[in-house]
Design an enzyme around this catalytic site. Structure first.
Site, PDB file in Angstrom:
ATOM      1  N   HIS A 144     -21.465   0.203  -7.309  1.00  0.00           N
ATOM      2  CA  HIS A 144     -22.668  -0.112  -8.083  1.00  0.00           C
ATOM      3  C   HIS A 144     -23.880   0.684  -7.577  1.00  0.00           C
ATOM      4  O   HIS A 144     -25.030   0.270  -7.780  1.00  0.00           O
ATOM      5  CB  HIS A 144     -22.988  -1.607  -8.050  1.00  0.00           C
ATOM      6  CG  HIS A 144     -21.848  -2.479  -8.459  1.00  0.00           C
ATOM      7  ND1 HIS A 144     -21.539  -2.755  -9.772  1.00  0.00           N
ATOM      8  CD2 HIS A 144     -20.903  -3.112  -7.713  1.00  0.00           C
ATOM      9  CE1 HIS A 144     -20.472  -3.538  -9.830  1.00  0.00           C
ATOM     10  NE2 HIS A 144     -20.053  -3.753  -8.592  1.00  0.00           N
ATOM     11  N   SER A 265     -37.535  25.505 -10.808  1.00  0.00           N
ATOM     12  CA  SER A 265     -38.470  24.965 -11.785  1.00  0.00           C
ATOM     13  C   SER A 265     -39.518  26.005 -12.101  1.00  0.00           C
ATOM     14  O   SER A 265     -39.969  26.743 -11.214  1.00  0.00           O
ATOM     15  CB  SER A 265     -39.133  23.695 -11.242  1.00  0.00           C
ATOM     16  OG  SER A 265     -40.250  23.319 -12.015  1.00  0.00           O
TER      17      SER A 265
END
Length: 434
Positions: A144, A265
Site C-alpha cells: 500500500h 526540465s
C-alpha cells in the site's frame, strides 16, 4: 506508428513492399503446387517465378486499386504486367482474397513475434544481471506504499524476471497458435482447389495448414495473440512504475541513467525526471488498446465479413511496433539503471526498527501471550515510532509487559536483518535455477 517510437526492423515487416512480396510468394507457391498436381501447365508456374526479384511498384498498385476498388485484384493485375497476361492466367486459380490476406497477415505476425522474442531475451538478460548484482542489497518492502518488511533489490529484479519469462512462454505459444495459413477458396470448402496446395504453400512459408477455415482463418487465434501482447505491455508498465516510484525525490532508491547533456526540465535546471519509464507507461496503454478490438474481431458474420479487416490493418503494425520499441527501451533502462543502497537503508531506518513489528508479534504469541494482547502490546509502541520517530527497539525494552514476556536478549535478537533475507538464495534458485 510514428518514427519516434519505432524500430526499423519491425516497421519493415508492415511496409507495403513487404506485404506485396509475401502476397507474391503465396501466389507463386500456389502455382508451383498446382503444377506439381498437374492442375496447371508447368511453364505457367515457372513464368510466375520470373517476378521473384521484382520490387513491386506500390504507387502503380494504388493506381490500379483506385479503379478496381480491390487491393488483391490490383496486385494481381500488376503481377501480370511483370509476368505477362497469358503466362499469369492461372495465378490465383481456385483461391479467394482471404487466402492471400490472412496467410500474409499470419506470416507478418510470426515474423513480428520473432523480433519481439529477441527483445524479450534482451530484457530478461538485463533483469537477470541486475538481480544477481543486487541479490543481497537490502531494501524495505512496501505494501500500500507503506513500509512493510525488509526484502532485497535483487528480489525485486528477480520477480520482474520471472514475470517476463512467463510472458516469453505466452508469446511462444501465441506465435505457434497464429502460425497457420489457409488456401481453401471461397467459404473454405476446397471446392475449387486441392487441400494439398494449401499444405504445400504453408510448408514453404513456415506455417501449418488451418484445420478448418471458413473464408477466413478463425480470429480467436489473433485475439489470443494480441491479448498476449497486452499482457506483456502490462508487465512492462509494472516494471516502469516501480522504477518511477524508486526515483521519487523522497525515495531515491533507484533512478534512470541521466546522460551527459541531458535536460530534465525547460524551467527547472535541477530536475531529473523518469521520462523513459513514464513513456513506457504510455506505450503500454497503446498496446493494450489493440486487445479489445482483436477480441471483437472473433465474431464475424457466417463464413466471412470484413469488419475485422480495417481493425487489423491498424492494430497489427501499431501493437507490434510499439511493443518492440518498449521492450528495447526497458532493457536499456534496466541495464543502465542507477541503484542507491545507502538510500535504501536510510529509508528503512526513517522509522527506526519499525519493520520488525511482525517478528515481535509472533515472538509474543509463541511466548504464551494471546494474539489480541500481543498485537496491542506491539502496536502501542509502533504508533509512538510513527508519531515521535523514536527507536522501536528502545520502546520495547522500556515496555514492562513486553520485557516480562520475552526478556531483553530475545527482544534484541528480533532485530537481526539476516532473518528476513535467509531464504533469498532459495527464491533465486527457483527463478534462475542457480
Amino acid at each position: 506508428m510514428i518514427p519516434r517510437y519505432s524500430r526499423p526492423e519491425m516497421v519493415a515487416i508492415w511496409s507495403p513492399e513487404t506485404k506485396f512480396k509475401i502476397w507474391y510468394e503465396i501466389e507463386a507457391h500456389a502455382c508451383e503446387a498446382m503444377a506439381n498436381l498437374g492442375v496447371i501447365p508447368r511453364e505457367n508456374a515457372d513464368a510466375v517465378w520470373k517476378a521473384k526479384d521484382v520490387e513491386f511498384d506500390v504507387a502503380r498498385i494504388d493506381e490500379i486499386e483506385a479503379v478496381t476498388k480491390h487491393d488483391v485484384i490490383a496486385f494481381l493485375t500488376h503481377l501480370a504486367e511483370h509476368v505477362g497476361s497469358e503466362e499469369a492466367r492461372f495465378v490465383h486459380q481456385g483461391m479467394t482474397s482471404s487466402d492471400v490476406l490472412d496467410t500474409c497477415l499470419n506470416v507478418q505476425l510470426v515474423r513480428a513475434a520473432d523480433i519481439l522474442l529477441d527483445g524479450m531475451d534482451k530484457l530478461l538478460a538485463a533483469l537477470k544481471k541486475r538481480a544477481l548484482e543486487h541479490k543481497d542489497t537490502v531494501r524495505v518492502g512496501r505494501s500500500h506504499g507503506i513500509h512493510a518488511e525488509p526484502t532485497t533489490m535483487g528480489l525485486t529484479f528477480a520477480r520482474f524476471y520471472a514475470e517476463m519469462d512467463r510472458n516469453k512462454q505466452r508469446l511462444i505459444a501465441a506465435r505457434a497458435e497464429v502460425a497457420t495459413g489457409a488456401i481453401s477458396g471461397a467459404v473454405g470448402t476446397f471446392a475449387n482447389i486441392d487441400p494439398a496446395i494449401e499444405e504445400y504453400v504453408c510448408e514453404q512459408l513456415g506455417l501449418s495448414p488451418e484445420p478448418i477455415s471458413t473464408q477466413v482463418i478463425p480470429r480467436d487465434r489473433h485475439a489470443m495473440f494480441f491479448a498476449t501482447l497486452g499482457v506483456i505491455a502490462s508487465s512492462i508498465e509494472n516494471v516502469a512504475v516501480e522504477i518511477r516510484h524508486m526515483q521519487r525525490t523522497e525515495v531515491l532508491e533507484g533512478a534512470e541513467f541521466f546522460s551527459m547533456g541531458q535536460k530534465g526540465s525547460s524551467a527547472m535546471p535541477h530536475k531529473k525526471n523518469p521520462v523513459l519509464t513514464e513513456n513506457l507507461t504510455g506505450l503500454a496503454r497503446l498496446v493494450r488498446m489493440a486487445v479489445i478490438p482483436a477480441m471483437e474481431n472473433v465474431a464475424l458474420w457466417h463464413e466471412r465479413d470484413i469488419s475485422h479487416s480495417s481493425v487489423e490493418r491498424g492494430i497489427g503494425p501499431d501493437a507490434t511496433v510499439t511493443l518492440d520499441f518498449a521492450l528495447h527501451r526497458l532493457a536499456g533502462v534496466v541495464d543502465k539503471m542507477l541503484v542507491f543502497p545507502e538510500n535504501m537503508l536510510d529509508n528503512m531506518n526513517k522509522f527506526p526498527g519499525l519493520v520488525m513489528s511482525q517478528r515481535v508479534l509472533l515472538a509474543l504469541t509463541q511466548a504464551g501471550v494471546s494474539r489480541e494482547d500481543a498485537y496491542a502490546m506491539v502496536q502501542r509502541n509502533a504508533l509512538k515510532v510513527w508519531e515521535e520517530r523514536v527507536d522501536f527497539r528502545e520502546l520495547l525494552l522500556a515496555d514492562a509487559d513486553v520485557v516480562a514476556a520475552l526478556g531483553e536478549e530475545a527482544i534484541n535478537e528480533k532485530f537481526d536483518m539476516g532473518y528476513h533475507t535467509k531464504h533469498v538464495g532459495t527464491i533465486f534458485k527457483r527463478v534462475f535455477g542457480e
